[in-house]
Design an enzyme around this catalytic site. Structure first.
Site, PDB file in Angstrom:
ATOM      1  N   GLY A   1       0.822  -1.213   0.000  1.00 21.78           N
ATOM      2  CA  GLY A   1       0.000   0.000   0.000  1.00 21.78           C
ATOM      3  C   GLY A   1       0.848   1.253   0.000  1.00 21.78           C
ATOM      4  O   GLY A   1       0.540   2.236   0.679  1.00 21.78           O
ATOM      5  N   ALA A   2       1.919   1.243  -0.787  1.00 23.76           N
ATOM      6  CA  ALA A   2       2.914   2.321  -0.731  1.00 23.76           C
ATOM      7  C   ALA A   2       2.764   3.347  -1.842  1.00 23.76           C
ATOM      8  O   ALA A   2       3.637   4.196  -2.013  1.00 23.76           O
ATOM      9  CB  ALA A   2       4.321   1.732  -0.767  1.00 23.76           C
ATOM     10  N   SER A   3       1.665   3.306  -2.584  1.00 23.48           N
ATOM     11  CA  SER A   3       1.504   4.260  -3.685  1.00 23.48           C
ATOM     12  C   SER A   3       0.966   5.605  -3.217  1.00 23.48           C
ATOM     13  O   SER A   3       0.895   6.551  -3.999  1.00 23.48           O
ATOM     14  CB  SER A   3       0.572   3.675  -4.753  1.00 23.48           C
ATOM     15  OG  SER A   3      -0.724   3.454  -4.221  1.00 23.48           O
ATOM     16  N   ARG A   4       0.595   5.707  -1.935  1.00 21.66           N
ATOM     17  CA  ARG A   4       0.066   6.967  -1.407  1.00 21.66           C
ATOM     18  C   ARG A   4       0.073   6.915   0.114  1.00 21.66           C
ATOM     19  O   ARG A   4       0.365   5.881   0.720  1.00 21.66           O
ATOM     20  CB  ARG A   4      -1.353   7.212  -1.899  1.00 21.66           C
ATOM     21  CG  ARG A   4      -2.330   6.129  -1.469  1.00 21.66           C
ATOM     22  CD  ARG A   4      -3.748   6.416  -1.909  1.00 21.66           C
ATOM     23  NE  ARG A   4      -4.678   5.399  -1.423  1.00 21.66           N
ATOM     24  CZ  ARG A   4      -5.996   5.522  -1.442  1.00 21.66           C
ATOM     25  NH1 ARG A   4      -6.547   6.614  -1.945  1.00 21.66           N
ATOM     26  NH2 ARG A   4      -6.772   4.568  -0.975  1.00 21.66           N
TER      27      ARG A   4
ATOM     28  N   ASN B   1       1.130  -2.611   5.278  1.00 17.25           N
ATOM     29  CA  ASN B   1       0.444  -1.335   5.420  1.00 17.25           C
ATOM     30  C   ASN B   1      -0.857  -1.273   4.629  1.00 17.25           C
ATOM     31  O   ASN B   1      -1.767  -0.539   5.014  1.00 17.25           O
ATOM     32  CB  ASN B   1       1.365  -0.191   4.971  1.00 17.25           C
ATOM     33  CG  ASN B   1       0.628   1.118   4.854  1.00 17.25           C
ATOM     34  OD1 ASN B   1       0.262   1.743   5.849  1.00 17.25           O
ATOM     35  ND2 ASN B   1       0.370   1.551   3.615  1.00 17.25           N
TER      36      ASN B   1
ATOM     37  N   TYR C   1     -13.396  -2.988  10.115  1.00 18.37           N
ATOM     38  CA  TYR C   1     -12.053  -2.405  10.167  1.00 18.37           C
ATOM     39  C   TYR C   1     -11.453  -2.598  11.557  1.00 18.37           C
ATOM     40  O   TYR C   1     -10.315  -3.061  11.699  1.00 18.37           O
ATOM     41  CB  TYR C   1     -12.121  -0.920   9.813  1.00 18.37           C
ATOM     42  CG  TYR C   1     -10.791  -0.200   9.886  1.00 18.37           C
ATOM     43  CD1 TYR C   1      -9.911  -0.238   8.817  1.00 18.37           C
ATOM     44  CD2 TYR C   1     -10.424   0.512  11.023  1.00 18.37           C
ATOM     45  CE1 TYR C   1      -8.688   0.420   8.882  1.00 18.37           C
ATOM     46  CE2 TYR C   1      -9.211   1.174  11.102  1.00 18.37           C
ATOM     47  CZ  TYR C   1      -8.344   1.122  10.022  1.00 18.37           C
ATOM     48  OH  TYR C   1      -7.132   1.770  10.099  1.00 18.37           O
TER      49      TYR C   1
ATOM     50  N   LYS D   1      -8.164  -5.006  12.470  1.00 16.63           N
ATOM     51  CA  LYS D   1      -6.942  -4.495  13.088  1.00 16.63           C
ATOM     52  C   LYS D   1      -6.671  -5.168  14.425  1.00 16.63           C
ATOM     53  O   LYS D   1      -5.506  -5.389  14.786  1.00 16.63           O
ATOM     54  CB  LYS D   1      -7.037  -2.980  13.254  1.00 16.63           C
ATOM     55  CG  LYS D   1      -7.088  -2.214  11.925  1.00 16.63           C
ATOM     56  CD  LYS D   1      -5.860  -2.473  11.070  1.00 16.63           C
ATOM     57  CE  LYS D   1      -5.848  -1.595   9.824  1.00 16.63           C
ATOM     58  NZ  LYS D   1      -4.627  -1.768   9.000  1.00 16.63           N
TER      59      LYS D   1
END
Length: 252
Positions: free
Chosen positions: A9-12, A85, A158, A162
Site C-alpha cells: 500500500g505504498a503508492s500513497r 500497510n 475495520y 486491526k
C-alpha cells in the site's frame, strides 16, 4: 547494513511516507500498489537512493500475494523486511447497512486487512527461513489501528481486522523469535490521508482534531517514523510490541 524492504500500500498516504522514510535511511524498497501503477512509479522515482522497484497486486488475493512477494524478491534480490500497510476503510454502520452489503464489507475488509497480511507474512517468513543466508535479521512489521482497542462503530469490520492484526503480530513474534525474526506493529489514530480527508474537511473535522491534546491529527510522516524505526533500527527485544502512535488521543 542495507535492508530490502517490501512496503504494501505504498503508492500513497502512510505507505508512501514509510517508503520514503526507509529509503532516506539507506534501504532499498519494493513499492507496492494494488492497481495504481502510475502512482507507485511516481513514489519510486521520488525515493532517495537507487535500486527501488514497483510491485503490483491485490493484497486480498492469496495468489496475488505470492506474486507480490516473488516480484519483490526478484526485483530487490531478496526481502529482509515486510511492512504490512495496505488496508481499506469502508463505512458499514450496522443500523443502516443491508445484510448483503454488511457481508460484502466484512468479507472484503478481512480479506485485505487481515488475511492479506497473514498471507504476505507467511510468504516472507518462508523466504527468510529458506534463503541461503538464513532468517536472522528478518522483520515483519504491521500497521494496525487504535480502532482495535476503542472500537469503530461506523466501520466495525475495520476495527475487528486491526484487532486480529495485532493478535497475529504477537503470535508470530513468539513463533518466529527462535529464528531471530522480529515481529511488531504500530497502532495509529486518525491520520491525515486522502482516505480521511472527507472527514477532516467535514463538520466533524474539528472534533476529530480535538481528540488529541496536540490539537491535530497525525501526518503520514508521524506514523512512518515509528514504522521505519521498527523496520530498521529497533532492538530485537521489542519484538511482540504494538506501539500506540496516536498523539495521546487514546490511552490504555
Amino acid at each position: 547494513m542495507t535492508s530490502n524492504i517490501l512496503v504494501t500500500g505504498a503508492s500513497r498516504g502512510i505507505g508512501a511516507s514509510i517508503a520514503h522514510e526507509v529509503a532516506s535511511r539507506g534501504h532499498r524498497v519494493a513499492v507496492h500498489a494494488g492497481r495504481d501503477v502510475a502512482a507507485a512509479e511516481a513514489v519510486r522515482s521520488g525515493l532517495p537512493g537507487s535500486g527501488h522497484v514497483v510491485v503490483v497486486g491485490d493484497a486480498g488475493d492469496p495468489d496475488a500475494c505470492r506474486q507480490i512477494v516473488d516480484d519483490a524478491v526478484a526485483g530487490l534480490g531478496g526481502v529482509d523486511v515486510l511492512v504490512n500497510n495496505a488496508g481499506i476503510f469502508e463505512a458499514h454502520p450496522i443500523d443502516t447497512t443491508s445484510f448483503g452489503d454488511w457481508q460484502q464489507a466484512w468479507r472484503r475488509t478481512i480479506d485485505v486487512n487481515l488475511l492479506g497480511p497473514a498471507n504476505l507474512s507467511w510468504l516472507v517468513a518462508r523466504h527468510l527461513l529458506e534463503r541461503p543466508s538464513g532468517p536472522s535479521g528478518g522483520r515483519l512489521i504491521s500497521v494496525g489501528s487504535r480502532g482495535a482497542y476503542r472500537g469503530e462503530p461506523i466501520t466495525p469490520a475495520y476495527g475487528a481486522s486491526k484487532a486480529g492484526l495485532h493478535a497475529m503480530t504477537q503470535s508470530l513474534a513468539v513463533a518466529l523469535a527462535p529464528h531471530g525474526i522480529l515481529t511488531a506493529a504500530v497502532a495509529p489514530g486518525f491520520v491525515e490521508t486522502d482516505m480521511g480527508r472527507s472527514v477532516l474537511d467535514g463538520p466533524g473535522g474539528d472534533a476529530v482534531r480535538a481528540q488529541s491534546p496536540f490539537g491535530r491529527v497525525a501526518t503520514p510522516g508521524d506514523v512512518a517514523e515509528s514504522v521505519a524505526w521498527l523496520a530498521t533500527e529497533a532492538p530485537l527485544w521489542v519484538s511482540g510490541t504494538v506501539i500506540d502512535v496516536n498523539g495521546a488521543s487514546y490511552l490504555r
